[in-house]
Design an enzyme around this catalytic site. Structure first.
Site, PDB file in Angstrom:
ATOM      1  N   CYS A   1       0.846  -0.957   0.020  1.00  0.00           N
ATOM      2  CA  CYS A   1       0.102   0.017   0.217  1.00  0.00           C
ATOM      3  C   CYS A   1       0.929   1.266   0.019  1.00  0.00           C
ATOM      4  O   CYS A   1       1.481   1.448   0.920  1.00  0.00           O
ATOM      5  CB  CYS A   1      -0.972  -0.003   1.058  1.00  0.00           C
ATOM      6  SG  CYS A   1      -2.356   0.849   1.093  1.00  0.00           S
ATOM      7  N   LEU A   2       0.892   1.955  -0.982  1.00  0.00           N
ATOM      8  CA  LEU A   2       1.797   3.259  -1.364  1.00  0.00           C
ATOM      9  C   LEU A   2       1.100   3.897  -2.192  1.00  0.00           C
ATOM     10  O   LEU A   2       0.452   3.602  -3.422  1.00  0.00           O
ATOM     11  CB  LEU A   2       3.172   2.590  -1.814  1.00  0.00           C
ATOM     12  CG  LEU A   2       4.398   3.398  -1.621  1.00  0.00           C
ATOM     13  CD1 LEU A   2       4.656   3.599  -0.150  1.00  0.00           C
ATOM     14  CD2 LEU A   2       5.283   2.777  -2.553  1.00  0.00           C
TER      15      LEU A   2
END
Length: 862
Positions: A696-697
């Site tokens: 998750c970025l």
């Protein structure tokens, strides 16, 4: 409000903005069973869970000639009152043998205009707005008799006129009657079928749209907090004879106090005197007391609500007495699972007293001291205080499962059961909520009819709580287009207008009590996983203030050097080893058989010559600019695939660990960012790295962001992705990577959770090492072996330092760190892992590991 300002709702419904230093908390009336709390005087200490709540209300009238607040009754129980609208969002309701959740309420409002005419506005929540009140008026009391409302002339033109007729000048009037026209209900359980979602939804459930007269209120929905009582709420007595009017002397003594609460004069309108409708009472003050069970097993009864603050345990190791847990212990036959019940938890030491079931562990003591890090929730009996449950019907050969065929009639059993065993409309003896844990097998349940009983886990089924977003996804487009909940309302941060009675309130916490205890919301789909966590990339400013930025710079310090072309000894130099290590930092080889995206051939076809030219450019950037502690492989037969491994930096809970990522460049690259999958072995080592492999970025467009935080086809590169992951994800304090937690830096809540999170992260890093030694990724077998051959002794020295008193994540490359002790629970868990590490490192003949065959483990007082 930004700065030291707060918005206060006054007694008469108006709102004022005041300096926060000029107000004090008088009551917190929104607590309910199952909510997790902390002491207001020790917010960084142990947690408790609310097991019971009681509220008393003082009521006033505001409709006198000068609108002076006249105290009518005090210490009134909410059970004696009814709200203007009987149902609110999230309420549990019963219809015969069915239990449901309210997800939309439609109101009809009669409006008395100043000329004496009266009209009825249907679905008024989307058409009328209060006049002269705050724009963020609480949605639980949007309309009430005596309130001034207004709307467009077209609204009144389309209304049903009960007295008189429409005139173009009509645009404002007084509410004379509020009626709930209909309620949309999502059915979640049945007295015959239980609460299994798939079974319930596959059966012949009642219609979603129901008349409120046919529904029986069971209890308020905990995840929405729509039914708590606050100053300014309007209500009526259910039985007028119960009104307890105060003596005349008391009224005068309380009038000044009520005015301080914000009651103001309201201009009298002559038309009101001819209305003939009953005006509601207004809540002037509330007094809430709570029963709390603390983690150490002590109970506090009738605690004032102001002595407690709501909180959310931000890690999975915040356990409470009565919860079922599992532990895995090593034996000659392998790992053996044990199941037990929490008796108490020592928050400071991170240790738990557990009573183990003898059937699962015959030779274990009845009660032992365990580390919180060695325990997990027993999800086979995942129940918690406040959970809504339904009673399972006894097994009967005459009663089958929904959809079973009975005899030659082929009639569904559910239909037959309805005919033979009709359920009374107001029977609530089969639905209740958990109020206490009795022992390893039983809980105390308070049923809807008021009775309480001790039942086993096998006699009940827990009703799973869901957010409104999940309701809508399962139900489909059931909401009205003229003002009901839209898809935008799925976001629990959605803003509400003054008239949006069916909209979701702002800043609503949708986590159920069970989710609040686990500390995170279980993602229901890949989309949730992509959007629920962390927001970091190398271009974005580091959150958390100077302290967090300083810690992040520590994590990045070891990755600033370039040198792919000279990197055959790069890792050895970076870690201070003299022995040569010939493994190129970047190389082009044949694709491995275990790559996560190997079978994604639709993506693997490439994007033409332009795409190939860009990929070759990326290869060149990586070959010449990779930091010393990142190694990558590209594949000549699959140019779309990459594999990266990162060495955890010193000064973090990840030091000396290896972290592998598989990447794929889609055909639309660089218009779209790379796909990235983390090799997790099912472990959650960081809020941004999911056990499913999701990374998750913002830079990968898997989390919201703006500007430089997002992927840019012109400026972003694969190098930027891998450096962002190592520098800003695998950092010194991963706890604050959780979305929204950066604001907790320096707060008691942050300090309470940051160390346990880092301790658990380090234990997971050690487990990841063991997994990698057993199953190294293809193409990196020698790299993994050589890394731990050289660094194994440093890993064990770090473990020894932690067992001896160093703080996790503070060790530098020389093995020195802060001499503040880790928790006793961490040392217990670490002592269980060290022998396995010694065995694994000895098996590969790691340098200097023989001296650790009998590593000293400090004794933890039990």
């Amino acid at each position: 409000m930004p700065g030291p300002k707060v918005v206060v709702q006054c007694l008469d419904g108006t709102e004022v903005t005041v300096n926060a230093r000029n107000v004090r908390v008088a009551d917190r009336s929104y607590f309910c069973p199952g909510m997790v709390v902390a002491s207001a005087s020790d917010r960084g200490g142990q947690l408790g869970v609310v097991t019971g709540a009681a509220v008393e209300l003082d009521l006033v009238r505001l409709d006198g000639e000068d609108a002076a607040a006249a105290l009518v009754a005090r210490s009134v129980s909410p059970a004696e009152l009814r709200r203007v609208s009987e149902f609110c969002l999230g309420d549990y309701v019963v219809l015969g043998p069915w239990l449901g959740r309210v997800f939309e309420v439609s109101l009809d409002v009669d409006v008395l205009l100043d000329d004496g005419t009266v009209c009825r506005v249907t679905t008024a929540d989307a058409k009328l707005c209060p006049v002269g009140e705050g724009s963020s008026k609480r949605y639980t009391n949007v309309f009430y008799p005596g309130q001034r409302v207004g709307g467009r002339s077209s609204v009144f033109k389309a209304a049903r006129w009960l007295k008189g007729y429409w005139k173009p000048s009509d645009g404002e009037g007084t509410v004379s009657k509020v009626e709930t026209a209909s309620v949309l209900v999502y059915w979640v359980a049945s007295s015959q079928l239980g609460a299994e979602r798939s079974v319930v939804q596959a059966s012949s459930t009642p219609a979603h749209q129901q008349s409120p007269r046919d529904l029986t209120f069971f209890r308020a929905g905990d995840d929405v907090l729509a039914r708590f009582w606050g100053v300014g709420d309007r209500c009526f007595f259910r039985a007028p004879c119960r009104r307890r009017v105060l003596p005349a002397g008391d009224v005068g003594a309380n009038r000044n106090r009520l005015r301080r609460l914000g009651a103001k004069r309201t201009p009298r309108r002559e038309s009101w005197s001819h209305a003939g409708f009953e005006r509601p009472l207004s809540v002037a003050s509330t007094r809430t007391t709570l029963d709390v069970l603390w983690q150490d097993g002590t109970r506090q009864c009738q605690a004032p609500s102001v002595s407690l603050v709501p909180t959310m345990p931000q890690n999975t190791h915040h356990l409470f007495p009565g919860q079922r847990v599992v532990s895995r212990t090593s034996s000659d036959d392998g790992d053996v699972a044990r199941s037990g019940v929490v008796r108490s938890l020592n928050f400071t030491d991170q240790t738990v007293r557990v009573s183990w079931q003898k059937a699962a562990a015959e030779h274990a003591d009845d009660e032992t001291l365990s580390s919180t890090y060695d325990l997990g929730r027993d999800f086979d009996s995942n129940v918690f205080y406040g959970d809504v449950v339904v009673r399972r019907r006894p097994t009967d050969s005459s009663i089958g499962v929904a959809g079973d065929i009975c005899g030659s009639t082929e009639e569904p059993v559910l239909t037959r059961c309805r005919k033979k065993e009709p359920t009374r409309a107001h029977d609530l003896s089969w639905v209740g909520h958990i109020v206490d844990f009795c022992d390893a097998h039983h809980v105390q349940v308070k049923w809807g009819d008021g009775n309480m009983s001790k039942v086993s886990f096998h006699e009940i089924t827990v009703v799973k709580e869901q957010s409104f977003g999940e309701f809508l996804q399962e139900i489909g487009e059931w909401v009205s287009e003229d003002g009901g909940m839209s898809n935008d309302a799925i976001d629990h941060e959605a803003q509400v207008t003054a008239a949006a009675v069916v909209s979701i309130p702002p800043h609503t916490n949708f986590n159920s009590p069970r989710d609040r205890v686990n500390g995170w919301t279980v993602p229901g789909a890949s989309t949730s996983e992509l959007t629920a966590r962390g927001n970091n990339n190398v271009s974005a400013p580091v959150s958390g203030g100077d302290g967090d930025a300083k810690e992040t710079s520590t994590a990045v310090a070891g990755i600033n050097g370039g040198g792919g072309g000279e990197g055959k000894q790069a890792e050895a130099d970076a870690t201070g080893d003299d022995k040569s290590f010939s493994f190129p930092q970047f190389d082009i080889v044949q694709s491995p058989s275990d790559h996560h995206y190997l079978d994604n051939m639709e993506q693997g076809t490439g994007g033409g010559k332009k795409w190939m030219k860009r990929v070759q450019k990326e290869w060149n950037i990586l070959e010449n600019n990779l930091p010393d502690t990142i190694f990558m492989r590209a594949y000549e037969d699959r140019m779309d695939l990459l594999r990266a491994v990162m060495v955890g930096a010193s000064g973090t809970p990840y030091h000396d660990g290896l972290f592998f990522f598989d990447l794929q460049l889609p055909p639309s690259y660089p218009a779209a960012p790379p796909l990235v999958c983390y090799r997790s072995f099912g472990l959650r080592v960081n809020p941004n790295l999911y056990p499913s492999g999701t990374v998750c970025l913002s830079l990968l467009n898997t989390f919201g962001g703006h500007g430089a935080e997002l992927w840019s086809p012109e400026a972003s590169t694969v190098l930027q992705v891998v450096v962002s992951i190592q520098g800003l994800v695998l950092n010194a304090q991963p706890y604050y990577n959780e979305a929204g937690y950066a604001d907790l830096v320096g707060t008691p809540q942050g300090r309470r959770n940051e160390l346990p999170y880092s301790e658990n992260t380090y234990l997971l890093t050690l487990q990841t090492m063991l997994h990698l030694l057993r199953r190294p990724p293809a193409g990196f077998e020698e790299f993994v072996r050589d890394h731990f051959h050289r660094r194994g002794q440093h890993v064990l020295r770090a473990c020894e330092a932690y067992l001896d008193g160093c703080l996790v994540g503070t060790l530098d490359g020389e093995g020195s760190g802060a001499r503040r002790p880790c928790s006793a629970g961490f040392r217990l868990a670490l002592a269980n892992v060290v022998p396995r590490l010694v065995e694994a490192f000895t098996a590969i003949d790691a340098d200097g590991c023989k001296e650790f065959d009998r590593i000293r483990v400090p004794t933890v007082c039990t």
